[in-house]
Design a protein around this motif. Structure first.
Motif, short mmCIF file in Angstrom:
data_model
loop_
_atom_site.label_atom_id
_atom_site.label_comp_id
_atom_site.label_asym_id
_atom_site.label_seq_id
_atom_site.Cartn_x
_atom_site.Cartn_y
_atom_site.Cartn_z
N ARG A 158 -5.10 104.26 -2.84
CA ARG A 158 -5.10 103.56 -4.13
C ARG A 158 -5.80 102.21 -4.03
NH1 ARG A 158 -1.24 105.91 -7.77
NH2 ARG A 158 -0.10 107.61 -6.74
N VAL A 159 -5.54 101.50 -2.95
CA VAL A 159 -6.19 100.20 -2.75
C VAL A 159 -7.69 100.36 -2.57
CG1 VAL A 159 -6.41 98.26 -1.14
CG2 VAL A 159 -4.14 99.05 -1.84
N ASP A 160 -8.08 101.29 -1.71
CA ASP A 160 -9.52 101.50 -1.46
C ASP A 160 -10.26 101.92 -2.73
OD1 ASP A 160 -9.25 100.79 1.18
OD2 ASP A 160 -9.33 102.83 1.96
N SER A 161 -9.63 102.79 -3.52
CA SER A 161 -10.25 103.23 -4.77
C SER A 161 -10.42 102.07 -5.74
CB SER A 161 -9.44 104.35 -5.42
OG SER A 161 -9.42 105.50 -4.61
N ALA A 162 -9.39 101.22 -5.84
CA ALA A 162 -9.45 100.08 -6.75
C ALA A 162 -10.48 99.06 -6.29
CB ALA A 162 -8.07 99.43 -6.87
N LEU A 163 -10.58 98.86 -4.98
CA LEU A 163 -11.60 97.95 -4.46
C LEU A 163 -13.00 98.49 -4.72
CD1 LEU A 163 -10.02 96.96 -1.01
CD2 LEU A 163 -10.47 95.41 -2.92
N ALA A 164 -13.18 99.79 -4.55
CA ALA A 164 -14.49 100.40 -4.82
C ALA A 164 -14.87 100.26 -6.28
CB ALA A 164 -14.47 101.88 -4.41
N ALA A 165 -13.88 100.43 -7.18
CA ALA A 165 -14.15 100.27 -8.60
C ALA A 165 -14.51 98.83 -8.95
CB ALA A 165 -12.92 100.71 -9.40
N ARG A 166 -14.04 97.90 -8.15
CA ARG A 166 -14.36 96.49 -8.35
C ARG A 166 -15.68 96.11 -7.69
NH1 ARG A 166 -9.92 92.64 -6.07
NH2 ARG A 166 -11.58 91.82 -4.78
#
Length: 236
Positions: free
Chosen positions: A224-232
């Motif tokens: 979840r963290v990695d996905s949110a960072l990628a989206a940012r």
């Protein structure tokens, strides 16, 4: 006063994406169990660990637990920090400490631990974030973001808006590369929103170490963290 150049050139780089806090108030005092949980957390994707025990009555027993955890994750490249207690961090030979606003001053901790140690700091306000430019710390955790039962906190949660404001001030003080995490009440349901608010990672206790499978919880949170960072637009 410690200047900005010295503060910025302190310990090694810190990966805050998934910061697991082994809190004896949540996970108990069984050193073997804590060590096993630490190993599972790292296997699942934890990037940093902390041993946290408030009101230590038996320093020798705490030291034995810290050493057991450190041995369990040896060779993984994941650092282990001790909450508050610079003396125990030194005795155990771990990678560093995390300090609260009322603990030993970071400059004193740096003198004791040396330039190779990791020193983290809790931030609760934007004014505290403004002071980062002169402190020899390697990362900061902002919180509490949400309400939590893991810590007796007299201050109200800062929420996502408060987190964003403190992150902004922290970036002004230390630059965009300085790691800023979020702590308190963070779980699988709100982890992405914390990252969207500007945090580089999450510090978690109960949402990681109170489930049936620490490794599975860690893997889910890390995804979840990695996905949110990628989206940012931040490379994982």
């Amino acid at each position: 006063m410690i200047g900005q150049k010295e503060a910025g050139g302190s310990g090694p780089a810190v990966d805050l994406r998934l910061y697991g806090l082994l809190d004896t108030g949540v996970s108990g005092h069984d050193g073997a169990r804590l060590a096993a949980m630490a190993a599972e957390a790292v296997q699942g994707g934890c990037t940093l660990l902390q041993y946290r025990e408030k009101s230590i009555a038996d320093a020798r027993a705490a030291l034995a637990r810290i050493r057991a955890i450190h041995a369990a994750i040896a060779g993984t490249g994941v650092p282990l920090l001790v909450n508050d207690r610079v003396d125990l961090a030194l005795a155990a030979g771990v990678e560093g400490v995390h300090l609260g606003q009322g603990d030993l001053h970071p400059a004193d901790a740096r003198r004791l631990l040396g330039r190779g140690a990791i020193i983290g700091l809790t931030l609760k306000t934007a004014v505290q974030a403004d002071e980062l430019y002169r402190l020899p710390v390697d990362y900061a955790c902002i919180g509490g973001v949400f309400a939590t039962a893991s810590k007796d906190n007299p201050d109200p949660p800062v929420g996502l808006d408060g987190l964003a404001r403190i992150v902004f001030r922290g970036r002004l003080a230390r630059g965009t590369a300085f790691p800023l995490g979020a702590i308190a009440g963070i779980n699988a349901g709100n982890a992405a929103s914390v990252i969207r608010a500007g945090a580089d990672g999450i510090a978690v206790i109960a949402s990681l170490f109170s489930g049936d499978s620490v490794e599975a919880c860690a893997r889910d949170l890390r995804d979840r963290v990695d996905s949110a960072l990628a989206a940012r637009g931040v490379a994982a």
